[in-house]
Design an enzyme around this catalytic site. Structure first.
Site, PDB file in Angstrom:
ATOM      1  N   ARG A   1       8.323  35.408  33.130  1.00 18.59           N
ATOM      2  CA  ARG A   1       9.164  36.382  32.415  1.00 18.59           C
ATOM      3  C   ARG A   1       9.005  36.145  30.778  1.00 18.59           C
ATOM      4  O   ARG A   1       8.973  37.026  29.763  1.00 18.59           O
ATOM      5  CB  ARG A   1      10.488  36.759  33.137  1.00 18.59           C
ATOM      6  CG  ARG A   1      10.315  37.222  34.197  1.00 18.59           C
ATOM      7  CD  ARG A   1      11.840  37.835  34.772  1.00 18.59           C
ATOM      8  NE  ARG A   1      11.719  38.522  35.985  1.00 18.59           N
ATOM      9  CZ  ARG A   1      12.325  39.151  36.508  1.00 18.59           C
ATOM     10  NH1 ARG A   1      13.542  39.539  35.802  1.00 18.59           N
ATOM     11  NH2 ARG A   1      12.197  39.788  37.804  1.00 18.59           N
TER      12      ARG A   1
ATOM     13  N   ARG B   1       7.664  40.682  39.027  1.00 13.87           N
ATOM     14  CA  ARG B   1       8.348  40.352  40.411  1.00 13.87           C
ATOM     15  C   ARG B   1       7.393  39.756  41.263  1.00 13.87           C
ATOM     16  O   ARG B   1       6.497  40.373  41.882  1.00 13.87           O
ATOM     17  CB  ARG B   1       9.157  41.180  41.033  1.00 13.87           C
ATOM     18  CG  ARG B   1      10.065  41.048  41.833  1.00 13.87           C
ATOM     19  CD  ARG B   1      11.005  41.983  42.535  1.00 13.87           C
ATOM     20  NE  ARG B   1      11.726  42.524  41.522  1.00 13.87           N
ATOM     21  CZ  ARG B   1      13.119  42.098  41.311  1.00 13.87           C
ATOM     22  NH1 ARG B   1      13.574  41.336  42.128  1.00 13.87           N
ATOM     23  NH2 ARG B   1      13.694  42.789  40.241  1.00 13.87           N
TER      24      ARG B   1
ATOM     25  N   ARG C   1       8.955  32.934  46.692  1.00 13.20           N
ATOM     26  CA  ARG C   1       9.871  33.994  47.359  1.00 13.20           C
ATOM     27  C   ARG C   1       9.353  35.128  48.097  1.00 13.20           C
ATOM     28  O   ARG C   1       8.076  35.579  47.417  1.00 13.20           O
ATOM     29  CB  ARG C   1      10.889  34.430  46.250  1.00 13.20           C
ATOM     30  CG  ARG C   1      11.720  33.442  45.483  1.00 13.20           C
ATOM     31  CD  ARG C   1      12.616  34.067  44.260  1.00 13.20           C
ATOM     32  NE  ARG C   1      13.325  32.885  43.626  1.00 13.20           N
ATOM     33  CZ  ARG C   1      14.202  33.127  42.842  1.00 13.20           C
ATOM     34  NH1 ARG C   1      14.435  34.116  42.111  1.00 13.20           N
ATOM     35  NH2 ARG C   1      14.924  31.860  42.352  1.00 13.20           N
TER      36      ARG C   1
ATOM     37  N   SER D   1      19.447  33.312  34.830  1.00 16.98           N
ATOM     38  CA  SER D   1      20.833  33.367  35.468  1.00 16.98           C
ATOM     39  C   SER D   1      21.611  31.856  35.294  1.00 16.98           C
ATOM     40  O   SER D   1      20.782  30.980  35.854  1.00 16.98           O
ATOM     41  CB  SER D   1      21.036  33.789  36.821  1.00 16.98           C
ATOM     42  OG  SER D   1      20.617  35.382  36.808  1.00 16.98           O
TER      43      SER D   1
ATOM     44  N   GLU E   1      16.254  40.650  33.117  1.00 21.97           N
ATOM     45  CA  GLU E   1      16.755  39.420  33.260  1.00 21.97           C
ATOM     46  C   GLU E   1      15.683  38.281  33.273  1.00 21.97           C
ATOM     47  O   GLU E   1      14.598  38.207  33.789  1.00 21.97           O
ATOM     48  CB  GLU E   1      17.333  39.091  34.842  1.00 21.97           C
ATOM     49  CG  GLU E   1      17.754  37.815  35.235  1.00 21.97           C
ATOM     50  CD  GLU E   1      17.797  37.625  36.554  1.00 21.97           C
ATOM     51  OE1 GLU E   1      17.963  36.566  36.988  1.00 21.97           O
ATOM     52  OE2 GLU E   1      18.113  38.615  37.342  1.00 21.97           O
TER      53      GLU E   1
END
Length: 435
Positions: free
Chosen positions: A399, A285, A270, A360, A357
């Site tokens: 994470r 990130r 990403r 999801s 987070e």
């Protein structure tokens, strides 16, 4: 993708849904009015097209009748009419394709409709906590963030990664590299042996059509990486959701094949174009990271229950790792583009003194299926129906590594290995700095 027939019959329903998505009333009204106008223009043109085609066919028969009756003048007149209609049709069919494409483009950028129970809100501050699991320990004076722990251990190298690739990349070494690998293997084993998912090793480069099918294109093109491929291009997967969901693209499945449940461990890529300045320290990130993805394909009646099941599967990862977490329902303003409803699972990070987070889990209804033209044959009744699709992280491995490092850190800088991971670490119980 939305159903234009439903919009045509009840445009105000979409206006209200977009307003729940935090669109202004003016913007929502304008978007829906534009759709209705495009649809009306397309249908009017199709009506003209059908009339001309019917007249061409009728005139062709009349030519034969005129010639059989010896009326050459009438036959020639009709031939001229047919020629003129054919010329009109040649441009009208191109216009039909243009109108179809314009309507599809307008539909393609509209987000999914939230389910009624999704809380209305503007951003993450309006999310609603569902449950909290595990004990959050008080922060100690020696508590550090993951990048401090990793650099002290000599196993997390950000400068080396920057030399190779620039910012938002990390080089893991030694036992931290092995721990990340162990986390991925543990998650795959859990989801395939206990949760009934089928392991898949999908391509990491996909066509634009696949990215469109899951809603990544056209709206989020700037968040993707692409590589040239002949005269076209291929996109690096931002998540295994893309190839796994598109496995049913342009298929009509028997009902007894459903539900389908897929899982994959892949790198994800990403650009983080919309995250400039956020989480620049450490590996929270990244442009490249590993994730175990969960995807379900269901009939229309089962997707809500499957959403709860998928979320529980992702939560089980954290329970077995004995990591504190909470699960929240995202509000309408914080929910993803393609989702009807989303649960975020947030793991506790002592170094940040915050929940962040780690997964999801979203139910998308038939939103993606319409973009992919993925259908099934219902058990009762005739015809076909669009499948429902769901996706979730089961979970983000980088994470999870951060969470293990911060929650299992010791005062001397070492990291205790969670018991469930020790078989994947050759029985090792602790990671310590190299001497």
């Amino acid at each position: 993708m939305h159903d234009i027939k439903s919009i045509r019959e009840n445009p105000e329903a979409l206006v209200e849904a977009l307003k729940r998505r935090q669109w202004s009333s003016e913007k929502a009204q304008a978007a829906v009015a534009d759709l209705v106008a495009r649809d009306e223009a397309r249908r009017a043109h199709l009506g003209q097209l059908q009339e001309r085609q019917e007249r061409r066919n009728a005139a062709s028969k009349e030519i034969g009748n005129a010639m059989r009756s010896g009326d050459a003048a009438k036959a020639e007149e009709l031939k001229g009419e047919v020629t003129a209609i054919k010329e009109w049709l040649s441009t009208a069919e191109a216009k039909e394709r243009e109108l179809d494409r314009a309507l599809e483009d307008a539909l393609a950028v509209l987000p999914n409709v939230p389910l009624d129970e999704v809380p209305v809100g503007a951003d993450e501050h309006d999310n609603v906590e569902v449950r909290k699991v595990g004990e959050v320990k008080p922060r100690s004076i020696w508590t550090r963030e993951h990048y401090e722990i990793g650099e002290t251990l000599g196993m997390m190298d950000f400068e080396g990664a920057a030399k190779l690739s620039g910012s938002r990349f990390t080089v893991l070494k030694g036992q931290l590299a092995r721990l990340e690998r162990a986390l991925g293997q543990f998650m795959l084993d859990l989801h395939t042996t206990e949760h009934g998912y089928t392991e898949v090793q999908p391509p990491l480069l996909v066509r634009d059509e696949a990215l469109f099918g899951t809603g990544n294109l056209p709206k989020f093109e700037e968040d993707l990486f692409f590589t040239p491929h002949g005269e076209a291009r291929l996109g690096l997967v931002p998540t295994a959701e893309v190839p796994l969901t598109n496995l049913v693209r342009e298929e009509i499945m028997a009902h007894d094949r459903l539900p389908l449940r897929f899982t994959a461990l892949t790198p994800c890529f990403r650009s983080e174009a919309g995250s400039a300045g956020r989480d620049t320290r450490g590996m929270l990130r990244q442009h490249q990271f590993y994730k175990v993805e969960l995807v379900s394909i269901t009939d229309q009646e089962s997707s809500r229950d499957e959403h709860e099941r998928m979320t529980q599967c992702a939560e089980t990862v954290l329970k077995k790792l004995e990591l504190p977490f909470r699960t929240v329902t995202l509000c309408t303003g914080d929910m993803g583009f393609g989702a009807q409803k989303t649960y975020d699972i947030e793991v506790w990070l002592p170094g940040q003194d915050a929940y962040r987070e780690i997964s999801s889990c979203s139910v998308c209804g038939d939103f993606q299926a319409r973009r992919m033209n993925a259908r099934y044959r219902p058990q009762e009744g005739k015809g076909t129906a669009f499948v429902h699709t769901l996706n979730g992280s089961g979970v983000a491995i980088g994470r999870a590594l951060i969470a293990v490092m911060e929650n299992y850190q010791e005062p001397d800088g070492s990291v205790t290995i969670p018991e469930v991971l020790r078989p994947y670490m050759g029985g090792q119980t602790k990671i310590e700095a190299r001497t």
